[in-house]
Write a protein that holds these residues in place. Structure first.
Motif, short mmCIF file in Angstrom:
data_model
loop_
_atom_site.label_atom_id
_atom_site.label_comp_id
_atom_site.label_asym_id
_atom_site.label_seq_id
_atom_site.Cartn_x
_atom_site.Cartn_y
_atom_site.Cartn_z
N TRP A 1 74.46 64.80 -11.23
CA TRP A 1 74.16 65.54 -12.04
C TRP A 1 74.24 66.92 -11.64
O TRP A 1 74.53 66.92 -10.04
CB TRP A 1 73.02 64.93 -13.05
N ASP A 2 73.18 67.32 -12.05
CA ASP A 2 72.93 68.47 -11.17
C ASP A 2 71.77 68.35 -10.13
O ASP A 2 71.35 67.69 -10.44
CB ASP A 2 72.42 69.67 -12.52
N PRO A 3 72.00 69.53 -9.59
CA PRO A 3 70.47 70.05 -8.44
C PRO A 3 69.10 70.37 -9.23
O PRO A 3 69.46 70.18 -10.63
CB PRO A 3 70.95 70.48 -8.13
N CYS A 4 68.29 69.73 -7.73
CA CYS A 4 66.90 70.07 -9.19
C CYS A 4 66.41 71.65 -8.58
O CYS A 4 66.30 71.92 -7.23
CB CYS A 4 65.76 68.48 -8.53
N HIS A 5 65.87 72.46 -9.94
CA HIS A 5 64.96 73.69 -9.97
C HIS A 5 64.31 73.29 -10.79
O HIS A 5 63.63 72.61 -11.44
CB HIS A 5 66.12 74.13 -10.17
N ILE B 1 58.85 73.23 -15.26
CA ILE B 1 60.33 71.98 -15.59
C ILE B 1 60.72 72.42 -14.08
O ILE B 1 60.89 72.74 -13.29
CB ILE B 1 60.60 72.63 -16.41
N ALA B 2 60.69 70.58 -13.09
CA ALA B 2 61.99 70.79 -12.35
C ALA B 2 62.06 69.84 -12.47
O ALA B 2 62.16 68.20 -12.14
CB ALA B 2 61.01 70.34 -10.74
N TRP B 3 63.00 69.55 -13.23
CA TRP B 3 63.74 68.26 -14.23
C TRP B 3 65.71 68.34 -14.04
O TRP B 3 66.34 66.87 -14.55
CB TRP B 3 63.23 68.08 -15.47
N SER B 4 66.28 69.19 -13.75
CA SER B 4 67.16 69.57 -13.29
C SER B 4 67.78 71.24 -12.94
O SER B 4 66.95 71.87 -12.33
CB SER B 4 67.67 69.89 -15.18
N GLY B 5 69.14 71.42 -12.99
CA GLY B 5 69.19 72.71 -13.16
C GLY B 5 69.84 73.77 -13.70
O GLY B 5 68.95 73.14 -15.24
N ILE B 6 69.95 74.87 -13.69
CA ILE B 6 70.58 75.49 -14.91
C ILE B 6 71.35 75.51 -15.82
O ILE B 6 70.71 76.07 -17.29
CB ILE B 6 70.64 77.12 -14.22
N THR B 7 71.70 74.86 -16.08
CA THR B 7 72.70 74.81 -17.23
C THR B 7 71.90 73.20 -18.05
O THR B 7 71.99 73.32 -19.59
CB THR B 7 73.96 73.60 -16.51
N GLU B 8 71.06 72.60 -17.52
CA GLU B 8 70.48 71.94 -18.75
C GLU B 8 69.25 72.68 -19.27
O GLU B 8 68.79 72.60 -20.39
CB GLU B 8 69.46 70.70 -17.86
N ASP B 9 69.06 73.36 -18.89
CA ASP B 9 68.11 74.64 -18.90
C ASP B 9 68.65 75.78 -20.64
O ASP B 9 67.63 75.74 -21.57
CB ASP B 9 67.34 75.51 -17.85
N ALA C 1 65.85 76.99 -21.52
CA ALA C 1 65.64 78.52 -20.91
C ALA C 1 65.33 79.48 -21.76
O ALA C 1 64.69 80.82 -21.30
CB ALA C 1 67.46 78.80 -20.96
N ASP C 2 64.91 78.82 -23.67
CA ASP C 2 64.41 79.27 -24.71
C ASP C 2 63.02 80.13 -24.50
O ASP C 2 62.07 80.62 -24.78
CB ASP C 2 64.49 78.86 -25.24
N VAL C 3 62.32 78.72 -22.96
CA VAL C 3 60.55 78.84 -23.15
C VAL C 3 60.49 79.01 -21.94
O VAL C 3 59.33 79.30 -21.39
CB VAL C 3 60.35 78.05 -23.95
N THR C 4 61.01 79.69 -20.69
CA THR C 4 60.95 80.15 -19.83
C THR C 4 61.38 81.41 -19.35
O THR C 4 62.35 81.54 -20.15
CB THR C 4 61.22 79.12 -18.41
N GLN D 1 80.83 66.23 -12.75
CA GLN D 1 81.29 66.97 -11.53
C GLN D 1 81.63 68.55 -12.16
O GLN D 1 80.74 69.51 -11.19
CB GLN D 1 82.58 66.08 -10.72
N TRP D 2 82.30 68.43 -12.69
CA TRP D 2 83.10 69.60 -12.59
C TRP D 2 82.30 70.90 -14.31
O TRP D 2 81.81 71.29 -13.70
CB TRP D 2 84.31 70.26 -13.08
N TRP D 3 81.42 69.85 -14.66
CA TRP D 3 80.73 70.47 -16.18
C TRP D 3 79.33 71.47 -15.12
O TRP D 3 78.91 72.36 -15.66
CB TRP D 3 80.06 69.72 -17.32
N TYR D 4 78.56 70.28 -14.51
CA TYR D 4 77.41 71.37 -13.81
C TYR D 4 77.99 72.22 -12.85
O TYR D 4 77.48 72.92 -12.51
CB TYR D 4 76.78 69.53 -13.25
N TRP D 5 79.33 71.64 -11.76
CA TRP D 5 79.16 72.57 -10.50
C TRP D 5 79.92 73.65 -11.28
O TRP D 5 79.29 74.98 -10.81
CB TRP D 5 80.36 72.13 -10.38
N GLY D 6 80.36 74.32 -12.06
CA GLY D 6 80.99 75.15 -12.63
C GLY D 6 79.60 76.07 -13.13
O GLY D 6 79.36 77.45 -13.71
N GLY D 7 79.12 74.98 -14.61
CA GLY D 7 78.44 75.52 -15.18
C GLY D 7 76.52 76.20 -14.41
O GLY D 7 76.64 77.50 -14.22
N GLU D 8 76.39 75.60 -14.03
CA GLU D 8 75.45 75.96 -11.84
C GLU D 8 75.69 77.77 -12.30
O GLU D 8 75.19 78.84 -11.73
CB GLU D 8 74.75 75.28 -11.35
#
Length: 347
Positions: free
Chosen positions: A153-157, A212-220, A226-229, A275-282
């Motif tokens: 999935w996505d990286p952790c940020h 939150i440290a649960w995801s990358g920026i795509t999920e945020d 992303a609306d509350v951080t 793979q591509w949804w996260y990689w491109g989205g991040e």
């Protein structure tokens, strides 16, 4: 005596019966196989990380089999997913080992094991070419669960309300994260908090959580965090979340071989989609996103975190032979990637 008329009559009946047995064999009704699969993901995220694969499977399988998809905590809490699947309360699960509290030797490596991967492609290579598949299969088979496949999935940020520009800024921050990631980052002053997934957004708004440290920026962006951080830390704890598809072993064994193959193929399509949804989205959201400002802890300082990860690995390896085997694979893999150089590793 048999008359000519009665002979013809009886012969006709026999002929009709014989014709029926050959021309129109009996049809045995077969009910549709139905599975209930629960994902770790909430509704918005499930639209990408699992729903396309389930829709594809159901479209191809038609009346032979249908999978009903349930999102996070819909049937059972995420922390009870493993037990529910093992008992047959639900048939299949999409989750990481850590989140669903698997009672296995490999559970600690699910989700975000600190710095085990640099990129998302590292995860499928570790499973398919470096032996993790065989270890996971062995561990779950002992418990009556089929490990179908693993993917990235996505990286952790960190997504936070206040800016993080140094390790000092992390101290005292109450953060929703995965069990193992929280255990690791607590040495830097992070306070891990466990809450139901659907409560996270409100918890940030009310101040119960600082980040939150649960995801990358795509999920945020996708799930509304992303609306509350206000800030997104570009340093990550791990390059990719490692998760899997699992099934109750009895239900898996009941499937004919062609449906088992269809499950594998369509679930692999889910891994590919991510793979591509996260990689491109991040990348796109870092460049074009407007909701969070990017912050970075300098490399020289963040190097302390990466060095601490190697110590953490050894602590985990000391807990059992199986854990040591997995850690040794991580070490060998990362050493190989480092020697391979660009584009596998840049430093």
């Amino acid at each position: 005596m048999t008359t000519r008329r009665s002979f013809i009559k009886s012969a006709g009946v026999a002929g009709v019966a014989a014709a029926s047995s050959f021309a129109a064999p009996a049809v045995h009704a077969q009910s549709t196989i139905k599975w209930r699969l629960q994902t770790y993901a909430g509704p918005a995220l499930a639209e990408h990380v699992i729903k396309p694969a389930i829709d594809s499977f159901n479209k191809i399988a038609r009346d032979e089999m249908q999978i009903e998809l349930y999102t996070s905590d819909a049937l059972v809490p995420t922390g009870e997913l493993f037990r529910a699947m093992q008992k047959g309360t639900i048939d299949a699960v999409q989750s990481d080992d850590d989140s669903m509290a698997s009672p296995t030797e490999v559970t600690v490596f699910g989700g975000y094991f600190p710095f085990a991967s640099r990129y998302s492609l590292d995860v499928p290579v570790l499973f398919n070419q470096y032996g993790l598949n065989e270890i996971w299969d062995s561990e779950y088979s002992k418990l009556g669960v089929k490990h179908i496949s693993a993917g990235a999935w996505d990286p952790c940020h960190f997504a936070t309300k206040d800016p993080i520009n140094s390790l000092e800024d992390l101290k005292g921050k109450r953060v929703f994260t995965f069990p193992t990631a929280g255990r690791f980052m607590s040495q830097f002053g992070v306070v891990p908090v466990t809450l139901p997934w659907e409560d996270i957004e409100v918890a940030v708004q009310t101040g119960e959580l600082d980040g939150i440290a649960w995801s990358g920026i795509t999920e945020d962006y996708t799930v509304g965090w992303a609306d509350v951080t206000n800030y997104f830390l570009t340093n990550n704890i791990s390059g990719a979340w490692a998760g899997s598809f699992f099934a109750n072993m009895d239900r898996w064994n009941e499937l004919p071989d062609h449906l088992k193959e269809l499950v594998k193929v369509t679930f692999d399509s889910s891994h590919y989609y991510r793979q591509w949804w996260y990689w491109g989205g991040e990348a796109s959201l870092r460049v074009n996103g407007t909701k969070m400002k990017l912050t970075t802890i300098p490399d020289a300082e963040w190097d302390q975190v990466e060095k601490a990860a190697t110590i953490f690995w050894d602590e985990i390896a000391a807990e059992s032979e199986t854990k040591k085997k997995v850690v040794d694979i991580f070490k060998q893999y990362n050493a190989d990637m480092q020697k391979a150089g660009r584009p596998y590793r840049y430093n």
